[in-house]
Design a protein around this motif. Structure first.
Motif, short mmCIF file in Angstrom:
data_model
loop_
_atom_site.label_atom_id
_atom_site.label_comp_id
_atom_site.label_asym_id
_atom_site.label_seq_id
_atom_site.Cartn_x
_atom_site.Cartn_y
_atom_site.Cartn_z
N ARG A 46 57.36 34.39 31.97
CA ARG A 46 56.82 35.29 32.99
C ARG A 46 55.71 36.18 32.42
O ARG A 46 54.70 36.42 33.09
N ILE A 47 55.89 36.66 31.19
CA ILE A 47 54.82 37.43 30.55
C ILE A 47 53.60 36.55 30.37
O ILE A 47 52.46 36.98 30.61
N ARG A 48 53.82 35.31 29.97
CA ARG A 48 52.71 34.39 29.77
C ARG A 48 51.94 34.15 31.07
O ARG A 48 50.72 34.06 31.08
N THR A 49 52.65 34.06 32.18
CA THR A 49 52.00 33.85 33.48
C THR A 49 51.09 35.02 33.82
O THR A 49 49.97 34.83 34.31
N VAL A 50 51.55 36.25 33.56
CA VAL A 50 50.74 37.43 33.84
C VAL A 50 49.48 37.43 32.96
O VAL A 50 48.37 37.70 33.44
N LEU A 51 49.65 37.13 31.69
CA LEU A 51 48.50 37.13 30.78
C LEU A 51 47.56 35.97 31.07
O LEU A 51 46.35 36.07 30.85
N GLU A 52 48.09 34.86 31.59
CA GLU A 52 47.23 33.74 31.98
C GLU A 52 46.38 34.13 33.19
O GLU A 52 45.23 33.73 33.31
N TRP A 53 46.98 34.93 34.09
CA TRP A 53 46.21 35.48 35.22
C TRP A 53 45.07 36.37 34.69
O TRP A 53 43.95 36.32 35.20
N ALA A 54 45.37 37.16 33.66
CA ALA A 54 44.34 38.03 33.08
C ALA A 54 43.21 37.21 32.47
O ALA A 54 42.03 37.60 32.55
N VAL A 55 43.54 36.07 31.87
CA VAL A 55 42.49 35.19 31.33
C VAL A 55 41.64 34.64 32.47
O VAL A 55 40.40 34.60 32.39
N ALA A 56 42.30 34.20 33.56
CA ALA A 56 41.57 33.66 34.70
C ALA A 56 40.66 34.70 35.34
O ALA A 56 39.58 34.38 35.84
N PHE B 297 49.36 46.29 32.32
CA PHE B 297 50.20 45.09 32.42
C PHE B 297 51.10 45.18 33.64
O PHE B 297 51.31 44.17 34.34
N ALA B 298 51.63 46.37 33.93
CA ALA B 298 52.51 46.53 35.09
C ALA B 298 51.77 46.24 36.39
O ALA B 298 52.29 45.58 37.29
N GLU B 299 50.54 46.73 36.50
CA GLU B 299 49.74 46.48 37.70
C GLU B 299 49.42 45.00 37.83
O GLU B 299 49.46 44.43 38.94
N ALA B 300 49.09 44.36 36.70
CA ALA B 300 48.81 42.93 36.72
C ALA B 300 50.04 42.13 37.13
O ALA B 300 49.94 41.16 37.89
N ALA B 301 51.21 42.54 36.64
CA ALA B 301 52.45 41.84 36.99
C ALA B 301 52.72 41.93 38.49
O ALA B 301 53.13 40.94 39.12
N GLU B 302 52.51 43.09 39.07
CA GLU B 302 52.71 43.25 40.51
C GLU B 302 51.75 42.36 41.30
O GLU B 302 52.14 41.75 42.32
N ARG B 303 50.51 42.26 40.85
CA ARG B 303 49.54 41.40 41.55
C ARG B 303 49.96 39.94 41.47
O ARG B 303 49.85 39.19 42.45
N VAL B 304 50.43 39.51 40.30
CA VAL B 304 50.85 38.12 40.13
C VAL B 304 52.03 37.80 41.03
O VAL B 304 52.07 36.75 41.68
N VAL B 305 53.01 38.69 41.07
CA VAL B 305 54.19 38.45 41.90
C VAL B 305 53.80 38.37 43.37
O VAL B 305 54.27 37.50 44.11
N GLU B 306 52.94 39.27 43.82
CA GLU B 306 52.50 39.24 45.23
C GLU B 306 51.70 37.98 45.53
O GLU B 306 51.76 37.44 46.63
N GLN B 307 50.96 37.51 44.55
CA GLN B 307 50.17 36.30 44.74
C GLN B 307 51.06 35.07 44.83
O GLN B 307 50.77 34.12 45.57
N LYS B 308 52.16 35.07 44.08
CA LYS B 308 53.08 33.94 44.08
C LYS B 308 54.09 33.98 45.22
O LYS B 308 54.65 32.94 45.60
N ARG B 309 54.34 35.15 45.77
CA ARG B 309 55.41 35.33 46.75
C ARG B 309 55.36 34.32 47.91
O ARG B 309 56.40 33.75 48.28
#
Length: 411
Positions: A182-192, A112-124
């Protein structure tokens, strides 16, 4: 008469008839089997090399193609375990899946931590204020990572999310909603990314219940106290650039982010106008701001402070922008119970209570978007000249002029 001897035709080779092997091997045979491939069933084979090494291989038809892949050595995978893996793989293949793809997906599964970092970098790149990236990661580190940070993103459950949110849902309502989003956004990325098929955050709100939180607006001064507050701050011993930035913010009814990053090329002295680019506006649309006489004086006072070292109008030493919390500290030190954004509310109240300026002119001065789509489609003007009169009246009011104004005229 000639004797002709006809030899019988060789037997035709054909696929063995009958049921396919099922659990044909035994644990004893696995230990002593000779070199070669020995079928157990479900496409599972024991492969014994000439040197005695033994491993499991499964042969399946996946989406029309025959594929062979290993299931591990006999020393690590028992006969029972190999059969269970083979059964699961065959079932997945019959349903149209690909066991090899599933295996690669599992091996590359981020935490989850790695996924969160990817999402933040993607949104930055899409965030106007890069502090958002810091805020996202700070909230993850404080609330989410201690519980699910090391967990594979595919294994996070609604129970895990509840464990994070329950302690703060009714105590820190706004924070809890932000963390859930924010947790939901990370998990939605995982679904995608096809790491999982559902988002457990969608099931927790009904369990958490309604939040009985009182809506609290940003602290703002009554409009009658804004003028005295300006004079109080102006008389303080704060940095000159901070004092000028604060007064400019109040006079223009702008947001702090718009003022903090204001640049000299955005100013048109001849037109008495400041053009804020859409990249810095909340609406993402360019906004023209009419500058009253005092606002233009402030710009002249600010010009020599940067010594030509930066494009920023309000810069501290070294050409760096003022800190995001600089004005809050300035107001707090001077005992003013308001935040920078609250002066927009003071301006709005003054315009409604003390003037007859049309509502659409006031809303345009605040750069608010017209919510009615039909009206927005037909309104092409930004009412600039009418806003110039409005902002001049506001400046006069703050300077101690008449409180009663009607469409720019004193009563």
């Amino acid at each position: 008469m000639i004797d002709v001897t006809v030899s019988p035709a060789p037997p035709r080779k054909s696929k063995p008839r009958g049921r396919h092997p099922h659990k044909a091997l035994s644990a004893a045979f696995v230990r002593s089997a000779p070199p070669g491939k020995h079928c157990d069933g479900n496409g599972l084979y024991l492969y014994v090399k000439p040197n005695g090494a033994r491993s499991w291989i499964q042969r399946l038809v996946i989406r029309g193609r025959r594929r062979d892949f290993g299931l591990g050595g006999v020393t690590l995978v028992s006969l029972a375990e190999a059969r269970e893996k083979a059964r699961a793989n065959r079932k997945l293949a019959r349903e149209g899946g690909d066991p090899l793809t599933e295996r690669r997906r599992t091996r590359n599964m981020p935490t989850f931590a790695e996924a969160a970092e990817r999402v933040v970098e993607q949104k930055r790149p899409g965030w106007r204020n890069q502090r958002q990236a810091h805020d996202w990661m700070a909230s993850f580190r404080r609330y989410a990572f201690p519980h699910i940070g090391r967990m594979p993103v595919s294994e996070v459950t609604s129970g895990d999310v509840l464990e994070i949110l329950v302690p703060i849902w009714h105590v820190k309502s706004r924070t809890a909603r932000t963390v859930r989003q924010r947790i939901r956004t990370v998990l939605e990325w995982a679904v995608a990314m096809e790491y999982r098929t559902d988002n457990p955050c969608d099931r927790v709100v009904s369990v958490l219940g309604a939040q009985d939180a009182v809506v609290r607006h940003m602290p703002a001064l009554p409009h009658r106290e804004v003028g005295p507050a300006l004079r109080k701050v102006r008389a303080s011993n704060a940095m000159p650039v901070s004092l000028l930035a604060f007064e400019f913010l109040v006079l223009t009814a702008a947001r702090w982010g718009e003022v903090r990053w204001a640049e000299w090329p955005e100013i048109d002295p001849a037109q008495g106008m400041w053009t804020v680019p859409g990249t810095r506006m909340k609406t993402k649309r360019e906004h023209r701001v009419p500058l009253c006489g005092r606002a233009q004086e402030i710009l002249e006072e600010a010009r020599p402070l940067d010594h030509g070292a930066t494009r920023l109008i309000f810069a501290r030493r070294g050409g760096k922008p003022l800190g995001s919390g600089r004005l809050r500290k300035l107001l707090r030190r001077n005992g003013i119970a308001a935040v920078p954004h609250g002066f927009r509310s003071s301006f709005r109240d003054w315009a409604a209570e003390e003037t007859d300026h049309p509502r659409e002119v006031v809303e345009a001065a605040l750069a608010h978007v017209v919510k009615n789509k039909v009206e927005a489609a037909y309104r092409r003007t930004d009412l600039f000249e009418r806003r110039r009169v409005l902002m001049a009246d506001w400046a006069s009011y703050l300077a101690g002029g008449s409180r009663q104004l009607v469409s720019g005229r004193r009563r």
